[in-house]
Design a protein around this motif. Structure first.
Motif, PDB file in Angstrom:
ATOM      1  N   ASN A  55       0.799  -1.230   0.000  1.00 47.99           N
ATOM      2  CA  ASN A  55       0.000   0.000   0.000  1.00 47.99           C
ATOM      3  C   ASN A  55       0.827   1.273   0.000  1.00 47.99           C
ATOM      4  O   ASN A  55       0.306   2.351   0.242  1.00 47.99           O
ATOM      5  N   GLU A  57       2.079   2.991  -2.408  1.00 50.34           N
ATOM      6  CA  GLU A  57       1.659   3.983  -3.406  1.00 50.34           C
ATOM      7  C   GLU A  57       0.344   4.645  -3.013  1.00 50.34           C
ATOM      8  O   GLU A  57       0.210   5.862  -3.072  1.00 50.34           O
ATOM      9  N   THR A  58      -0.626   3.810  -2.603  1.00 47.66           N
ATOM     10  CA  THR A  58      -1.926   4.385  -2.256  1.00 47.66           C
ATOM     11  C   THR A  58      -1.820   5.248  -1.003  1.00 47.66           C
ATOM     12  O   THR A  58      -2.536   6.232  -0.861  1.00 47.66           O
ATOM     13  N   GLU A  61      -0.771   8.594  -2.165  1.00 48.42           N
ATOM     14  CA  GLU A  61      -1.889   9.327  -2.765  1.00 48.42           C
ATOM     15  C   GLU A  61      -2.827   9.878  -1.693  1.00 48.42           C
ATOM     16  O   GLU A  61      -3.283  11.011  -1.775  1.00 48.42           O
TER      17      GLU A  61
ATOM     18  N   ASN B  18      -9.701   6.844  -0.802  1.00 49.22           N
ATOM     19  CA  ASN B  18      -9.143   8.179  -1.053  1.00 49.22           C
ATOM     20  C   ASN B  18     -10.223   9.078  -1.670  1.00 49.22           C
ATOM     21  O   ASN B  18      -9.997   9.735  -2.684  1.00 49.22           O
ATOM     22  N   LYS B  64      -7.013  -1.267   6.103  1.00 50.26           N
ATOM     23  CA  LYS B  64      -6.467  -2.048   4.991  1.00 50.26           C
ATOM     24  C   LYS B  64      -6.030  -3.430   5.467  1.00 50.26           C
ATOM     25  O   LYS B  64      -6.364  -4.443   4.872  1.00 50.26           O
TER      26      LYS B  64
END
Lengths: 246, 193
Positions: A55, A57-58, A61, B18, B64
């Motif tokens: 995760n 990269e996310t 972001e 997001n 997550k």
């Protein structure tokens, strides 16, 4: 021995053990608290690191979004301290803009202080036809010169010069072609001889002698030459203009 | 245990997706209280922004990795997390003259439980991360490749080693990391979980 233990952990988590191996491993875990603890850590590390790296990269972001929202909702939520900060930054920006404009103007003025040859090199077009000697070389020379094809013009003018050795205008235009071709010393020789004479082209040649020096950025010498052009000459106004900028 | 998500679980989902629209509602609704708290306790707006962001990133990771489900109102849960994080930060900075302004807002036990879950998740992550950094460069590289690429065949190819060697090395490095975690003081404190 230690090494084998972790290989077994890895295989168990990857579902790579046979049914009998699996049962045996589970039995050992239940009877050995220490082993069980280590296995739990191993397993937790595996999930944690996997999730972290998967995760990455996310997360980046998400952080971008949060940073953006944070500055929108938090720093805009006016505390006097932040407000003055923002204003002074704004002024600072304004100041920067003003400074760069000043710098730009300064640069332009400075550029103006160094006139360039091309600013003054609007040549009168070559019109030899009036002489009546309507030959091929004349047409070609005129055509070439008036379309700024100075090399060809120079060749044609040299041919003409043989036919009309005393024609000073032809010599003058040859000189102009030479400036354009950056043949400065040859050009100078021509302009010197014309300007020393008493022809109608005397001061025109002087003017071009100055331009020849200007193109070489020899500003001091250029000035001196320009000063020799008298007020009565056709070239005087141009010379005055150029002198002002030198 | 009741795992029924609270209506405010939308904020957790917004973090996962997001979703800037919902996240901007989150900032609009909840950040002011935290900024005020931080400011009243030796901090400024920038500190508050950092505290909020780090807290949200932690919740994101917990959701997550552990499929975290919010079962209480987000407001109380988030506020308490940020508050405690700020107190920790002050401790780290060695600010002595802290006058903690306690507010009336009491928190119910069940809320506190969720807050603790998140905190323990974070402490564990921090411990793992710091121990990971204690590994040699080779181990770090191999493990990073392992978790990013996933297929061990590709990892072996990427690192220019054989599949068997990559597998063996991976469990060796993981074993070393396990030992580092097990022997740390922090782990002893976390042990009850």
């Amino acid at each position: 021995m230690e090494e084998l233990k972790y290989i077994e952990f890895d295989k168990f988590l990857n579902n790579e053990l046979t049914e009998t191996e699996k049962t045996a491993f589970e039995e050992r875990l239940n009877s050995d608290a220490d082993l069980k603890q280590e296995f739990e850590i191993y397993k937790a590390l595996e999930t944690s690191l996997a999730s972290k790296f998967e995760n990455e990269e996310t997360e980046k972001e998400l952080r971008n979004t949060l940073t953006h929202l944070g500055s929108k909702y938090i720093n805009d939520k006016t505390e006097t301290e932040t407000k003055t900060k923002v204003i002074s930054l704004f002024n600072y920006k304004k100041l920067l803009v003003a400074a760069s404009i000043a710098l730009l103007i300064g640069f332009l003025i400075f550029k103006n202080g160094n006139p360039v040859y091309s600013d003054f090199s609007k040549h009168n077009s070559l019109e030899l036809v009036v002489r009546g000697d309507n030959n091929e070389a004349i047409t070609k020379a005129e055509e070439a010169f008036n379309t700024k094809n100075y090399k060809t013009a120079f060749v044609q003018l040299t041919i003409l010069e043989e036919q009309l050795p005393n024609d000073i205008e032809i010599q003058l235009y040859k000189g102009i072609c030479l400036i354009e071709m950056d043949q400065f010393s040859q050009a100078e020789t021509i302009f010197n001889s014309i300007s020393k004479g008493n022809s109608a082209f005397k001061y025109k040649a002087t003017w071009y002698k100055a331009l020849n020096l200007l193109k070489q950025e020899n500003f001091e010498a250029c000035k001196e030459v320009l000063k020799t052009i008298p007020e009565s000459a056709e070239e005087f106004e141009q010379a005055k203009k150029l002198l002002k900028r030198l | 245990m009741n795992q029924k998500p609270h209506a405010d679980h939308i904020y957790i989902e917004a973090l996962l997706k997001n979703d800037s629209r919902v996240l901007s509602q989150l900032y609009e609704k909840f950040s002011h209280k935290i900024v005020t708290y931080v400011r009243n306790n030796n901090g400024n707006a920038d500190d508050a922004q950092d505290i909020i962001q780090e807290t949200l990133v932690t919740i994101y990771h917990q959701a997550k990795e552990k499929n975290f489900v919010l079962t209480c109102p987000f407001d109380a849960y988030f506020y308490l997390l940020c508050k405690r994080r700020w107190l920790n930060e002050l401790k780290k900075r060695g600010t002595n003259r802290v006058t903690i302004l306690e507010d009336e807002a009491s928190i119910k036990d069940e809320h506190e439980q969720q807050v603790e879950e998140t905190e323990i998740f974070e402490q564990q992550n921090q411990l793992f991360e710091s121990k990971f950094k204690e590994l040699g460069a080779k181990c770090q590289e191999l493990l990073k490749a392992t978790f990013k690429i996933k297929s061990m065949e590709e990892v072996a190819e990427f690192l220019g080693v054989t599949y068997g060697y990559a597998r063996k090395k991976k469990s060796q490095c993981m074993g070393k990391l396990t030992q580092l975690v097990k022997d740390s003081n922090e782990f002893q404190q976390l042990k009850r979980y």
